[in-house]
Design a protein around this motif. Structure first.
Motif, PDB file in Angstrom:
ATOM      1  N   TRP A  40      -3.201 -11.057 -23.084  1.00 14.73           N
ATOM      2  CA  TRP A  40      -2.985 -11.962 -24.215  1.00 14.73           C
ATOM      3  C   TRP A  40      -3.763 -11.509 -25.441  1.00 14.73           C
ATOM      4  O   TRP A  40      -3.282 -11.605 -26.570  1.00 14.73           O
ATOM      5  CB  TRP A  40      -3.349 -13.399 -23.845  1.00 14.73           C
ATOM      6  N   GLU A  41      -4.971 -11.002 -25.234  1.00 15.25           N
ATOM      7  CA  GLU A  41      -5.758 -10.498 -26.365  1.00 15.25           C
ATOM      8  C   GLU A  41      -5.089  -9.257 -26.960  1.00 15.25           C
ATOM      9  O   GLU A  41      -5.055  -9.091 -28.180  1.00 15.25           O
ATOM     10  CB  GLU A  41      -7.195 -10.195 -25.936  1.00 15.25           C
ATOM     11  N   ALA A  42      -4.528  -8.399 -26.131  1.00 15.20           N
ATOM     12  CA  ALA A  42      -3.803  -7.223 -26.630  1.00 15.20           C
ATOM     13  C   ALA A  42      -2.605  -7.649 -27.475  1.00 15.20           C
ATOM     14  O   ALA A  42      -2.345  -7.074 -28.536  1.00 15.20           O
ATOM     15  CB  ALA A  42      -3.359  -6.341 -25.462  1.00 15.20           C
ATOM     16  N   VAL A  43      -1.894  -8.673 -27.023  1.00 16.16           N
ATOM     17  CA  VAL A  43      -0.753  -9.191 -27.788  1.00 16.16           C
ATOM     18  C   VAL A  43      -1.234  -9.755 -29.118  1.00 16.16           C
ATOM     19  O   VAL A  43      -0.640  -9.495 -30.180  1.00 16.16           O
ATOM     20  CB  VAL A  43       0.014 -10.259 -26.976  1.00 16.16           C
ATOM     21  N   ARG A  44      -2.320 -10.506 -29.091  1.00 15.15           N
ATOM     22  CA  ARG A  44      -2.859 -11.081 -30.330  1.00 15.15           C
ATOM     23  C   ARG A  44      -3.243  -9.993 -31.319  1.00 15.15           C
ATOM     24  O   ARG A  44      -2.908 -10.059 -32.506  1.00 15.15           O
ATOM     25  CB  ARG A  44      -4.081 -11.958 -30.029  1.00 15.15           C
ATOM     26  N   LEU A  45      -3.918  -8.953 -30.819  1.00 15.15           N
ATOM     27  CA  LEU A  45      -4.328  -7.851 -31.691  1.00 15.15           C
ATOM     28  C   LEU A  45      -3.129  -7.125 -32.284  1.00 15.15           C
ATOM     29  O   LEU A  45      -3.130  -6.762 -33.466  1.00 15.15           O
ATOM     30  CB  LEU A  45      -5.217  -6.872 -30.918  1.00 15.15           C
ATOM     31  N   LEU A  46      -2.088  -6.911 -31.477  1.00 18.50           N
ATOM     32  CA  LEU A  46      -0.881  -6.248 -31.981  1.00 18.50           C
ATOM     33  C   LEU A  46      -0.212  -7.094 -33.061  1.00 18.50           C
ATOM     34  O   LEU A  46       0.222  -6.578 -34.087  1.00 18.50           O
ATOM     35  CB  LEU A  46       0.106  -5.960 -30.848  1.00 18.50           C
ATOM     36  N   LYS A  47      -0.183  -8.413 -32.843  1.00 19.95           N
ATOM     37  CA  LYS A  47       0.417  -9.301 -33.849  1.00 19.95           C
ATOM     38  C   LYS A  47      -0.332  -9.228 -35.167  1.00 19.95           C
ATOM     39  O   LYS A  47       0.262  -9.144 -36.241  1.00 19.95           O
ATOM     40  CB  LYS A  47       0.439 -10.746 -33.345  1.00 19.95           C
ATOM     41  N   VAL A  48      -1.668  -9.264 -35.098  1.00 20.85           N
ATOM     42  CA  VAL A  48      -2.486  -9.211 -36.311  1.00 20.85           C
ATOM     43  C   VAL A  48      -2.273  -7.876 -37.025  1.00 20.85           C
ATOM     44  O   VAL A  48      -2.094  -7.837 -38.245  1.00 20.85           O
ATOM     45  CB  VAL A  48      -3.975  -9.434 -35.978  1.00 20.85           C
TER      46      VAL A  48
END
Length: 82
Positions: A40-48
């Motif tokens: 989930w943190e990887a997804v958040r970072l990619l979104k940002v």
């Protein structure tokens, strides 16, 4: 329907990036196991990162053309109109 949300498909390169980022987050915790929280943190970072790289400063909207082609959709459309 999609409840008014827009879907952006992920490329294989983006999916591989999510895997690598998730693995790196686990390694930062000295773990050999990737957790759901890492993913989930990887997804958040990619979104940002995507939002920062793909936001057209003229419109304030996310424009994936800026990442895929280096030109905004507005620029492309103006070029095609000439």
């Amino acid at each position: 329907g999609n409840n008014g949300t827009r879907t952006i498909s992920a490329t294989p390169r983006q999916l591989e990036s999510l895997v690598r980022t998730s693995e790196a987050l686990a390694k930062m915790r000295y773990s050999s196991v990737v957790t759901r929280a890492d993913a989930w943190e990887a997804v958040r970072l990619l979104k940002v990162a995507t939002q920062a790289a793909a936001t057209d400063p003229r419109t304030g909207r996310i424009d994936m053309d800026m990442i895929n082609t280096g030109r905004s959709a507005v620029d492309r459309e103006q070029g095609e109109a000439l």
